[in-house]
Motif scaffolding. Structure first.
Motif: not given
Length: 427
Positions: A307-328
């Motif tokens: 759902h959150a990504e669909s909002l960014v995609e709807g705006l036509g913006l280039h993005y990436q999804r990152t899986l955060l490490s435990a410490g970050d």
């Protein structure tokens, strides 16, 4: 907050998971203290129960003697026997220390989360391609040329780290917020407008206190004797609204969202890639939240991410999804995935959403539970939250990714009806 029973039964597993976030020696020291306090607490409870039983037995003997017409025998105090009030006072003190020690432990990272800091983060998805721009101008220059943001008067009003959206810039900011609100309602989330001033209990429930107590703005003790602070995110408010409640299982997952400004004391604009509105002490954000049964949490996390990504995609913006490490990741979360938009002026990605699963960590702190139909025992719900979305970084990303050679900026198609135009042009 972690489950004390889990620490008792499988300390090694808890220590291994926490070592993804903390130094192993620090983990062992913390768990040693917690288990010592837990043993002391249980010993005091046993002693208090025994003392209460003795008192009941003495009271029964006294009553029986009276009924039989005998003079009740005086009960000689046992050597070393402590007063019940002293024992109860000591128990309160030990339980307070145990609660503090437990509250300082972070959540256990999910099994697929790597140890380490930012260096261990993993990009797991990319959408689109970076736009090809011959001569890149940054969002601060574009905002000034287009008359969208007044940085100088913002500083005059609030000091460093504040700004004013002006004219068409204010309309663009509001169009973004309304776009998000409409999409969340369509997705089945209930719209909330919570207070911006929250009691300290809400900060504790969310896991922000005590560790990050100094990162938010607090009212002074005279103005707020119960403790109040300006919310750093509406996640804190949505969670806090359901403290000490037992939720109806037929209504789970319970989906809510809120719009609020967010107030934070963190350093603003201290790096060259955090100029303008990228980081400040006040910014606008819409937050989505779900309360779920434990078995619903995996599906909820995927749904919220999509759902959150669909909002960014709807705006036509280039993005990436990152899986955060435990410490970050946030200390309260088992798993966090960031959605990061491309900023052409810096050649870097900036986070505009964090979608996180807390397991039952926040629910334990907030005492938010559910009861199976027909059952007597309650269990803790799972909580998930996600920014959907923070505008202070989307705003510059739109300006930079949609900039044109003639100095104008195209408006994303989903916002054109709200803006009444398809582009912004220099004044």
């Amino acid at each position: 907050m972690l489950d004390m029973e889990l620490i008792r039964k499988d300390r090694e597993a808890v220590a291994t998971a926490l070592a993804k976030r903390l130094d192993p020696a620090e983990v062992d020291q913390a768990l040693d203290e917690i288990q010592r306090l837990d043993q002391e607490r249980r010993a005091l409870i046993t002693e208090i129960d025994a003392e209460r039983q003795r008192r009941k037995a003495d009271a029964r003997a006294y009553a029986e003697a009276k009924r039989a017409g005998r003079e009740p025998e005086a009960v000689a105090p046992e050597a070393g026997r402590r007063q019940l009030s002293d024992l109860e006072s000591e128990l309160d003190e030990v339980q307070g220390r145990l609660r503090t020690a437990m509250s300082e432990l972070p959540n256990l990272p999910a099994d697929d989360i790597l140890p380490g800091g930012k260096e261990a983060n993993r990009v797991v998805k990319t959408f689109g391609e970076p736009p090809v721009i011959e001569k890149v101008r940054d969002h601060v220059e574009l905002s000034r040329a287009l008359g969208l943001v007044d940085y100088e008067r913002g500083v005059k009003l609030g000091g460093s780290g504040f700004w004013i959206y002006t004219g068409v810039g204010a309309r663009l900011e509001w169009a973004l917020l309304n776009y998000f609100i409409d999409q969340h309602i369509r997705a089945g989330y209930e719209f909330l407008l919570p207070p911006h001033l929250l009691l300290d209990s809400a900060g504790f429930a969310a896991g922000q206190f005590p560790k990050f107590y100094d990162d938010v703005y607090h009212l002074d003790a005279a103005s707020a004797p119960r403790g109040q602070f300006l919310l750093p995110t509406s996640e804190t408010a949505i969670l806090g609204a359901y403290q000490d409640e037992i939720l109806d299982t037929t209504k789970l997952p319970l989906k809510a969202f809120a719009y609020t400004p967010c107030y934070r004391r963190e350093s603003a604009g201290s790096h060259s890639d955090e100029r303008g509105t990228v980081r400040g002490h006040q910014f606008n954000k819409v937050e989505i939240f779900q309360f779920t049964l434990p078995e619903q949490a995996d599906a909820a996390l995927e749904e919220m991410l999509a759902h959150a990504e669909s909002l960014v995609e709807g705006l036509g913006l280039h993005y990436q999804r990152t899986l955060l490490s435990a410490g970050d990741a946030s200390a309260s979360m088992k798993k966090t995935l960031d959605i990061e938009v491309w900023m052409p002026s810096t050649g870097k990605y900036k986070e505009v959403s964090s979608v996180s699963w807390a397991g039952d960590y926040q629910a334990r702190r907030a005492a938010i539970r559910y009861r199976e139909p027909g059952g007597k025992q309650t269990r803790f719900v799972h909580t998930l939250n996600g920014s959907a979305l923070a505008t202070s970084r989307l705003f510059p990303a739109i300006l930079e990714q949609y900039q044109q050679a003639d100095g104008s900026v195209l408006i994303p198609e989903v916002l054109r009806d709200r803006m009444g135009t398809d582009r912004l042009t220099p004044r």
